[in-house]
Design a protein around this motif. Structure first.
Motif, short mmCIF file in Angstrom:
data_model
loop_
_atom_site.label_atom_id
_atom_site.label_comp_id
_atom_site.label_asym_id
_atom_site.label_seq_id
_atom_site.Cartn_x
_atom_site.Cartn_y
_atom_site.Cartn_z
N LYS A 1 0.84 -1.16 0.08
CA LYS A 1 0.04 -0.06 -0.03
C LYS A 1 1.03 1.17 -0.03
O LYS A 1 1.71 1.29 0.73
N THR A 2 0.94 2.20 -1.12
CA THR A 2 1.63 3.15 -1.04
C THR A 2 0.38 4.33 -0.90
O THR A 2 -0.38 4.21 -1.42
N ASP B 1 1.43 7.74 -5.60
CA ASP B 1 0.75 7.82 -6.71
C ASP B 1 0.56 8.68 -7.84
O ASP B 1 1.09 8.74 -8.82
N ASP B 2 0.00 9.50 -7.09
CA ASP B 2 -0.10 10.77 -8.03
C ASP B 2 1.42 11.51 -8.39
O ASP B 2 1.20 11.90 -9.32
N LYS B 3 2.19 11.38 -7.56
CA LYS B 3 3.52 12.03 -7.68
C LYS B 3 4.35 11.33 -8.97
O LYS B 3 4.86 11.69 -9.80
N ALA B 4 4.09 9.77 -8.83
CA ALA B 4 4.39 8.97 -9.96
C ALA B 4 4.09 9.10 -11.18
O ALA B 4 4.61 9.16 -12.37
N LYS B 5 2.62 9.36 -11.17
CA LYS B 5 1.92 9.29 -12.32
C LYS B 5 2.07 10.64 -13.16
O LYS B 5 2.43 10.80 -14.38
N TYR C 1 11.75 7.03 -15.10
CA TYR C 1 12.31 5.52 -14.59
C TYR C 1 11.87 5.30 -13.05
O TYR C 1 11.21 3.91 -12.69
N THR C 2 11.92 6.01 -12.35
CA THR C 2 11.46 5.97 -11.00
C THR C 2 10.03 5.65 -10.82
O THR C 2 9.53 5.02 -10.13
N ALA C 3 9.25 6.60 -11.69
CA ALA C 3 7.94 6.67 -11.84
C ALA C 3 7.44 5.43 -12.15
O ALA C 3 6.49 4.66 -11.45
N ASN C 4 8.16 4.66 -13.08
CA ASN C 4 7.53 3.37 -13.93
C ASN C 4 7.85 2.22 -12.66
O ASN C 4 6.86 1.33 -12.63
N VAL C 5 8.73 2.43 -12.08
CA VAL C 5 9.09 1.32 -10.80
C VAL C 5 7.98 1.21 -9.88
O VAL C 5 7.50 0.30 -9.47
N GLU C 6 7.48 2.45 -9.38
CA GLU C 6 6.36 2.61 -8.55
C GLU C 6 5.06 2.08 -9.16
O GLU C 6 4.34 1.42 -8.53
N LEU C 7 4.81 2.38 -10.42
CA LEU C 7 3.44 2.27 -11.03
C LEU C 7 3.44 0.77 -11.84
O LEU C 7 2.50 0.46 -12.19
N PRO D 1 13.81 10.32 -4.75
CA PRO D 1 12.58 10.95 -4.92
C PRO D 1 11.74 10.07 -6.05
O PRO D 1 12.54 9.74 -7.09
N ILE D 2 10.67 9.99 -5.56
CA ILE D 2 9.59 9.01 -6.40
C ILE D 2 9.68 9.75 -8.03
O ILE D 2 9.33 8.85 -8.79
N ASP D 3 9.62 11.01 -7.94
CA ASP D 3 9.28 11.68 -9.31
C ASP D 3 10.49 12.26 -9.73
O ASP D 3 10.74 12.96 -10.40
N SER D 4 11.68 11.58 -9.43
CA SER D 4 12.81 11.86 -10.22
C SER D 4 12.96 12.00 -11.70
O SER D 4 13.41 12.90 -12.40
#
Lengths: 251, 411
Positions: free
Chosen positions: B5-6, B11-15, B121-127, B115-118
């Motif tokens: 659960k994140t 989620d929003d930041k990653a998107k 690529y970081t975003a993709n890992v999270e999502l 940072p998740i929104d680096s």
């Protein structure tokens, strides 16, 4: 035997030495005197075969073989070794690696540790070669490498320069070892050609033939002790004058 | 880690960052890669893996036949952890997904350093479906043998999303050797690895990476390390094998007094390899120290060798050394060392050199009887020899072995 015949050498298109004739018999050590810029180092570099030193005329033969066209490493493997006056630092290449490279192909060689102990360089084996070495340490390291290599012809470029009095005795000992001066003349197979500015080295090395080089050629051949006495007393100017007086006018 | 659960904000930041290109390196189109289809079976005994897989992994320093030489093992194929085990008390090695179930505090560490929104690529890992290793040394515990971790790309044309968390609690000592490898010798793939290191007060972590990808693989690691008071982070990166494109700029933040960071990188690039690799250290606390050393060799590939040290506190000291060697006619090395300081009393320096082997050095060795090739090899070997202070002898030996094994290919 080393036999140099009518040798002329150019560096970067400029003629540095010309018409050199020299014969070193097996077992003999000869000494080269001469002012700065006379071409002494150039002669040694040309004998060793560095590509920058181009033979424009004449020939060098060693052990009866014409080596004029051979590369540095071929000459080294044939039995010519040289101590560098200002060897380069090679980062990452340790003194141990250098000594073991010199020992390569010799089954009768001393161990690296033994050689290092003789040259008082035990603590230098794991250090990058020549990196942060003092003048005396460089000289000892060069001689240690040559002792590993055991060349039949040893070329030494000012082995005593920048060395203090304590070190010079050790360097003299190492040179004597290299040149087999402690064994009877008849059994010696090693030859040496030594450049010296100060002549100090004559106290340690038993050399019977000396040359004075000036202006890129050999001006005088004779007993090195006598030569040194004259040079000390009168300087190289006298040698040059004497030499110029003997050159026929048409030259 | 779909089951993790994140928070909604993550989620929003990653998107929002999904289309954000990285600051450096070629922009990779994520649509060219598929998500790995199947979950692979867990392997209780890793020595029973296929001989070829074991060989691929061994090329990256991962030993599966002699577990006695390792304190723990983590193996991941594509996005599936296929084995994890710890052999020493006080050392935890497990899949991150499982660690989060075990330790409810662990979610606080996710995206704390990186940072998740680096970037995308970081975003993709999270999502995406992801997993990775969780390696932790409990307070005061020291690994005798290194923990090994392997991220293996089994499926071709797929993206491997990895998220690792490494925690060295106070006064602990952790040695990790990690290697990436691919099943296919020439199929494309994308490896994205997020790694977050937390080195607590007085702890020591050595992290040694030896990679074994293939000439079509793209790699985008995103690593940040936080070092507390008196902590030590020692990172060694060895890339002697081909890869298509690698861009990374791992960052270490020294947040506690006297924190020390050392980065050593050995990079080689043949034709077709593009590397944009740097190390960044922020000295944010009094007396923090760093040394960043890189050696780059191109035999036809392109290398951007970056380095950045920033001094933000009293009496910090940092040195950056970037040396590049161009072997052969083609190939580019672009060294970009950067230093930034805004206080009196800080001491930052760098040296950078790019060139070919000095002819004078070759001739010196030739005068000792080595052929030109032997002399060149000795100099290259010397160039790649980085003495790593603080690395256990066993890891040091493995590092030298990995370098030596590939030397011949360079010549």
């Amino acid at each position: 035997m080393l036999n140099i015949k009518d040798l002329s050498v150019a560096v970067e298109g400029k003629q540095i030495i010309h018409d050199i004739n020299m014969t070193i018999q097996t077992g003999e050590t000869h000494v080269l005197f001469g002012p700065n810029g006379a071409g002494k180092s150039t002669l040694l570099m040309a004998i060793m075969g560095f590509p920058k030193y181009k033979v424009t005329k004449g020939s060098i033969s060693f052990k009866g073989k014409d080596i004029t066209g051979l590369s540095v490493d071929e000459r080294a493997r044939l039995g010519i070794g040289m101590s560098f006056q200002r060897p380069p630092v090679v980062r990452g290449v340790t003194t141990r690696v250098m000594v073991s490279a010199c020992l390569k192909g010799r089954k009768d060689g001393d161990t690296i540790e033994k050689l290092a102990a003789r040259a008082d360089l035990q603590d230098f084996l794991e250090r990058d070669i020549n990196y942060g070495f003092s003048g005396g340490e460089i000289k000892r390291s060069e001689l240690m490498q040559l002792m590993a290599q055991r060349p039949e012809l040893t070329l030494l470029d000012e082995p005593e320069s920048g060395v203090d009095l304590v070190n010079i005795a050790l360097i003299g000992e190492l040179m004597n070892d290299l040149l087999e001066k402690n064994c009877p003349i008849a059994e010696r197979r090693c030859m040496g050609l030594i450049i010296t500015h100060t002549g100090h080295i004559l106290d340690y090395v038993n050399a019977r033939t000396g040359y004075v080089m000036c202006d890129g050629t050999i001006g005088c051949v004779g007993d090195p002790h006598e030569m040194l006495a004259t040079i000390r007393e009168k300087g190289y100017n006298e040698c040059i004058k004497c030499y110029l007086g003997r050159i026929p006018l048409h030259e | 880690m779909s089951k993790i659960k994140t928070s909604r904000t993550y989620d929003d930041k990653a998107k929002a960052a999904l289309n954000k290109a990285a600051a450096y390196g070629e922009d990779i189109n994520l649509d060219n890669y598929v998500n790995p289809a199947e979950k692979l079976p867990y392997q209780e005994d890793p020595s029973k893996l296929a001989a070829k897989t074991k060989k691929d992994m061994l090329g990256a320093g991962i030993i599966l036949d002699d577990p006695g030489l390792r304190s723990g093992t983590y193996l991941q194929m594509d996005s599936t952890p296929v084995h994890f085990s710890a052999r020493q008390e006080g050392i935890e090695v497990m899949a991150l997904s499982q660690a989060i179930e075990k330790h409810d505090w662990l979610t606080d560490y996710l995206w704390k350093a990186v940072p998740i929104d680096s970037d995308k690529y970081t975003a993709n890992v999270e999502l995406s479906d992801n997993d990775g290793y969780f390696i932790r040394a409990l307070a005061g515990h020291k690994t005798v043998y290194p923990v090994q971790a392997c991220l293996y790309m089994a499926q071709a044309k797929a993206v491997q999303n990895v998220h690792n968390i490494i925690i060295a609690e106070e006064g602990s000592e952790l040695h990790i050797i990690t290697g990436c490898a691919t099943a296919s010798p020439n199929e494309p793939g994308l490896h994205i690895g997020v790694s977050e290191f937390f080195i607590k007060k007085g702890a020591k972590v050595t992290f040694t990476m030896i990679h074994n990808w293939n000439p079509e693989i793209a790699v985008r690691p995103r690593t940040v390390t936080i070092v507390e008071e008196g902590g030590l982070f020692l990172s060694n990166y060895v890339l002697m094998k081909p890869v298509h494109s690698l861009q990374m700029y791992p960052t270490a933040r020294c947040e506690g007094k006297g924190a020390t960071v050392r980065y050593n990188s050995i990079l080689t690039a043949g034709k077709g390899t593009n590397l944009d690799v740097g190390s960044r250290v922020l000295l944010n606390a009094e007396n923090a120290r760093t040394e960043v050393i890189s050696r780059a060799i191109t035999t036809g590939g392109n290398i951007v060798a970056r380095g950045y040290i920033e001094g933000n506190a009293k009496d910090v000291k940092g040195h950056l050394e970037c040396r590049g060697l161009i072997l052969g006619e083609k190939g580019i090395i672009h060294a970009i060392p950067e230093l930034k300081g805004d206080l009196a009393g800080i001491d930052l320096s760098h040296e950078a050199a790019v060139g070919k082997i000095a002819e004078e050095e070759v001739e010196y060795l030739m005068a000792r009887g080595l052929t030109r090739d032997e002399a060149t090899a000795a100099i290259v070997r010397g160039f790649l020899r980085v003495d790593i202070e603080g690395l256990p002898p066993m890891l040091s030996a493995e590092l030298q072995k990995a370098v030596a094994a590939s030397e011949k290919d360079l010549m």
